[in-house]
Design an enzyme around this catalytic site. Sequence first.
Site, PDB file in Angstrom:
ATOM      1  N   ASP A  42      -2.638  -4.780   0.476  1.00  0.00           N
ATOM      2  CA  ASP A  42      -2.296  -6.071   1.079  1.00  0.00           C
ATOM      3  C   ASP A  42      -2.966  -6.342   2.418  1.00  0.00           C
ATOM      4  OD1 ASP A  42      -0.736  -4.181   2.418  1.00  0.00           O
ATOM      5  OD2 ASP A  42       1.183  -5.087   1.869  1.00  0.00           O
ATOM      6  N   MET A  98       0.826  -1.201   0.000  1.00  0.00           N
ATOM      7  CA  MET A  98       0.000   0.000   0.000  1.00  0.00           C
ATOM      8  C   MET A  98       0.865   1.258   0.000  1.00  0.00           C
ATOM      9  SD  MET A  98      -3.094  -1.125   2.587  1.00  0.00           S
ATOM     10  CE  MET A  98      -4.216   0.091   1.906  1.00  0.00           C
ATOM     11  N   HIS A  99       0.257   2.377  -0.390  1.00  0.00           N
ATOM     12  CA  HIS A  99       0.824   3.737  -0.274  1.00  0.00           C
ATOM     13  C   HIS A  99       1.911   4.065  -1.307  1.00  0.00           C
ATOM     14  CE1 HIS A  99      -1.186   3.186   3.506  1.00  0.00           C
ATOM     15  NE2 HIS A  99      -0.209   2.517   4.070  1.00  0.00           N
TER      16      HIS A  99
END
Length: 509
Positions: A241, A81-82
């Site tokens: 995830d 992520m991110h």
Amino acid sequence: MSYVLGIDVGTSACKTIIVNERGEIVAKATKEYDFIVPRPGWTESDPEVWWDATVDTVKKALEKAAIKPEEIAAIGLSGQMHTLVPLDKNRKVIRNAIMWNDNRVGKQCDEVHNKVGGEDKLIDYVANTALPGYTIGKILWIKEVEPENYEKIDKFVIAKDYIRYKLTGKIATDVSDASGTCLYNVEKNKWSDDLINLLEIKKSIFPDVVESPEISGHLTSEAASILGLKEGTPVVGGAGDVLAQAVGTGATEEGIAMLIIGTAGIASVALSKFRRNPGGSLQLFRGGVPGEWNIFGCTLAAGGSFKWFRDSFGLEEKIIANLSGEDAYNVLVNEAMQVEVGANGLLFTPYIVGERCPYTDPNARGAFVGINVIHDKRAFVRAVLEGIVFSLKDALKLIETLGVSITQVRVSGGGAINPKWRQIQADILGTEVVTVSYSGEGGSYGAAVLAGVGAGFWPSVKEATKKLLKIESRTKPIAENNKRYEKIYEIYREIYPALKKINEKISTL
């Protein structure tokens, strides 16, 4: 029979699995890769490395499964992520992706909080505070430090969404990864135009947002030819995830918590209605179930602390493991179980890389407290195992302040493997700890479930997880142990405040 693909674009590896209509894994493949460290604290990646690994693992999984291309009914995506992937108007990557674990953007995060009027005000906008891992700081860093690259950005995507683009030609993200940018109104389920305008970020660069099981595009002829799949195969939104793992472990009902003990530790619970994030120490995102949320806390060095101990002090155990064929972690756990509950008064705080939850403090440090002449290595191992679970208990306690009553904990990752460590978890948490089928597959199984819902295998995400995931083990807390741990936990809670100023001074050395 029809099948679905689940692709998980992780930090250091891509994993692809093939799942049939009964939810059974029929093939899987993994390919590792490295990321780039341009300078200390910076982590980047070339997105083409992820694509190459995706192609490799999909082909290998298909070969193992020995199925026809047209038998793949849908594809699901998960991933780190991110991580920011900036694209130009020709959909070319402008610069290396800035990864989730990159720490260069502390200044930008502080500026966000200052502009909006403080962390609490930012929670009003997006239900979260601006952590350095989030995408918001990375966009502002490029805007400030690399203005020539910022001007080139036509769209940005997150890691798994770059793979979506390569598969379908579509630019989109799902609600969970949108939440993880810290630019998304998590309550109202849309980009936060007010915040975006306040920060003077180009609104045109934001991708469309879809629900996790929603079809986001279809496989192009070019991608189908490369992968050996059928053109037009649908690709669903997928999930970041953590949220994909929540689906993959069946933690989709309030009261059922998911505990992941990987390098970091995650404690997550589904929410059927929106609640305010208390102080911003937790992360409140849209999840894999449309119309619902997940709230979770992340401890930065859960399994990472155990790995640090093994690598630093476990040479003997590594030798034993090599000679016996047993895993070195299991050797250490067995040693820890020779010591009584509470490690004879030795406590450990696992803040060896700073901390995020319940203390958002990069200056936090790990500590062994209460060292006595009676303590040998076995006691130190037990203290590490217990300290990791205490830190996750902190996160669960914060979640419970929202009025959530946790009745069961579903564990995955390295902490789920050894039954003796699961007993420590159950005793400390005071709750039944269970493992479920396929919980070791990470985000890939959750991605496959989301793909199956999109393909019509199962009517909803919740019904799919109820049908597919069977409980494989149950570990109930031992009342006497839990009672002792409750007393020790109260002492553990005093360690961080007592050492905070000392750790701040150490960080300046």
